[in-house]
Every structure is written in C-alpha cells, then in structure tokens.
Motif scaffolding. Structure first.
Motif, PDB file in Angstrom:
ATOM      1  N   ASN A  84      12.490  -5.294  -3.263  1.00  0.00           N
ATOM      2  CA  ASN A  84      12.418  -6.698  -2.910  1.00  0.00           C
ATOM      3  C   ASN A  84      11.530  -6.900  -1.689  1.00  0.00           C
ATOM      4  N   LYS A 104       7.848  -6.617  -2.624  1.00  0.00           N
ATOM      5  CA  LYS A 104       7.331  -7.813  -3.294  1.00  0.00           C
ATOM      6  C   LYS A 104       7.062  -8.930  -2.303  1.00  0.00           C
ATOM      7  N   VAL A 105       7.933  -9.044  -1.278  1.00  0.00           N
ATOM      8  CA  VAL A 105       7.735 -10.083  -0.271  1.00  0.00           C
ATOM      9  C   VAL A 105       6.491  -9.799   0.564  1.00  0.00           C
ATOM     10  N   ASP A 109       3.886  -7.892  -0.242  1.00  0.00           N
ATOM     11  CA  ASP A 109       2.666  -7.858  -1.057  1.00  0.00           C
ATOM     12  C   ASP A 109       2.296  -9.285  -1.465  1.00  0.00           C
ATOM     13  N   GLU A 110       1.678 -10.007  -0.525  1.00  0.00           N
ATOM     14  CA  GLU A 110       1.435 -11.440  -0.717  1.00  0.00           C
ATOM     15  C   GLU A 110       0.537 -11.748  -1.911  1.00  0.00           C
ATOM     16  N   ASP A 111      -0.472 -10.921  -2.149  1.00  0.00           N
ATOM     17  CA  ASP A 111      -1.401 -11.226  -3.234  1.00  0.00           C
ATOM     18  C   ASP A 111      -1.006 -10.568  -4.562  1.00  0.00           C
ATOM     19  N   GLY A 112       0.097  -9.827  -4.556  1.00  0.00           N
ATOM     20  CA  GLY A 112       0.615  -9.247  -5.783  1.00  0.00           C
ATOM     21  C   GLY A 112      -0.258  -8.198  -6.429  1.00  0.00           C
ATOM     22  N   ASP A 113      -1.064  -7.494  -5.598  1.00  0.00           N
ATOM     23  CA  ASP A 113      -1.962  -6.486  -6.178  1.00  0.00           C
ATOM     24  C   ASP A 113      -1.355  -5.094  -6.217  1.00  0.00           C
ATOM     25  N   GLY A 114      -0.100  -4.978  -5.815  1.00  0.00           N
ATOM     26  CA  GLY A 114       0.559  -3.666  -5.838  1.00  0.00           C
ATOM     27  C   GLY A 114       0.321  -2.840  -4.593  1.00  0.00           C
ATOM     28  N   TYR A 115      -0.320  -3.418  -3.586  1.00  0.00           N
ATOM     29  CA  TYR A 115      -0.583  -2.720  -2.325  1.00  0.00           C
ATOM     30  C   TYR A 115      -0.208  -3.627  -1.160  1.00  0.00           C
ATOM     31  N   ILE A 116       0.200  -3.012  -0.049  1.00  0.00           N
ATOM     32  CA  ILE A 116       0.478  -3.766   1.168  1.00  0.00           C
ATOM     33  C   ILE A 116      -0.586  -3.415   2.200  1.00  0.00           C
ATOM     34  N   GLU A 129      -1.228  -7.943   5.598  1.00  0.00           N
ATOM     35  CA  GLU A 129      -0.017  -8.431   4.944  1.00  0.00           C
ATOM     36  C   GLU A 129       1.222  -7.975   5.695  1.00  0.00           C
TER      37      GLU A 129
END
Length: 204
Positions: A173, A176-177, A179-186, A190
C-alpha cells in the motif's frame, strides 16, 4: 488424599513436541496426514510416537482425551490450539471458544521479514505463542537483541517502515501511494513528496 498423577501434562506435551516440531502449527500439520484439518486418534498416536521424545501409549491416550474437548473422537484445530493457549488439557468447549484460537499461523514462515510482511494478527499470534514477531518493546522485555542504531544521516528499510507506522496498511500500500505516476518505480522526487505518510518527513 491426593488423586492419581496425570500421565502427562500440557507443558510436558509441548516439551516433547518441540523435540521434533518448531511450532504447534507445524506439529498439527505434520500429524494431520489426511490433511482434513483434524487429528484422528490414529494420527495423533502415530504423530506423538514420532516425536524426538515420543509419548508412551498411556500418555498419548491421555493427551488425546485432554485435547478432545467435545468428545467426538477427533482433535480439531480450535481444540488443539485452544488447549495450548490455555495451558492445560480437558478444557470445556466454552473455554476453547473464549480462547478464540482462530488465527493459527506458521510463525517460521517469512520470519526474516516479519516486520514488513506480517499482518498485525499474525504478529500478535506469533509473539504470544512463539515469541516471534514481537515489537521492539516486547523484544527488549524478552531479552532479544535490539537492532543497531542507524548511522547519522542514513535510513534503513526497517527505519523507513517504522516512520510510516500506522499510516499504511501494508508495504505494498505504501509503495502504491509513493509511486505517484504508477510506473512501478519510486523516484527520489516521489519519495520526497511522501504525502504525509512518513513521520518525521525525510530530509533533503
């Protein structure tokens, strides 16, 4: 006048069980050859004969009756774990139910990652029954070694998890929070925009 001495008590059963199995969960699974979630008399006797310190026939019969709270000639998981939680044989069905032994977990599975991966229920169960998965306060109370202090300016993965505390339901969870752009990387950017789930916030 004192009554007859019991062939074996719950504490003695646990001591003998631990000569083969690392946890009650592992013992129940190992003895349940039919994998039906209950121990028949034959499964129980055979299983206890396989302990590193085996039970005698008399001890096995007595222990079986001691676990079988409803006298249906089999030992259910609630009966087995309930008696162990309560610390004695021949518990009533009401006592077994009140003990609420409904969260049986394998405390050796994933114990290296317990702080990040285990649910609160598993942590509570395993801390109480196996002294594994306890928080820092409980670990200190039980004499377990504390983690080394983090070097100044550094932050370990566990340190980051502790900063997140109760603000996240799980590491996934949190990922996911963050990873703002949802690309699977932090990214570092971010991570700095942590949206208030890290306390205290990370410094630049």
């Amino acid at each position: 006048k004192a009554g007859p001495v019991a062939p074996i008590r719950e504490a003695g059963f646990v001591e003998k069980m631990r000569t083969t199995y690392t946890s009650p969960q592992a013992a129940f699974q190992g003895m349940d050859r039919s994998a039906d979630g209950a121990l028949s008399f034959d499964e129980f006797v055979s299983g206890t004969k396989g302990f590193g310190q085996p039970l005698t026939d008399t001890q096995a019969m007595y222990a079986f009756k001691g676990f079988d709270a409803n006298d249906d000639h089999s030992i259910s998981k609630p009966e087995f774990f309930g008696a162990l939680n309560l610390g004695g044989f021949f518990q009533t069905e009401a006592d077994i139910k009140a003990a609420n032994p409904t969260h049986e977990f394998d405390c050796n599975l994933g114990k290296d990652q317990w702080e990040m991966e285990w649910s609160a229920k598993k942590k509570g169960w395993c801390c109480q029954t196996a002294h594994i998965g306890c928080g820092e306060g409980e670990a200190h109370h039980r004499g377990r070694a504390q983690p080394a202090a983090e070097p100044s300016g550094a932050l370990s993965v566990m340190g980051l998890v502790r900063r997140m505390g109760n603000r996240i339901a799980s590491p996934m969870n949190a990922f996911k929070v963050l990873d703002e752009d949802g690309d699977g990387y932090i990214t570092l950017e971010e991570l700095r925009h942590d949206r208030g789930i890290i306390d205290p916030p990370l410094s630049a």
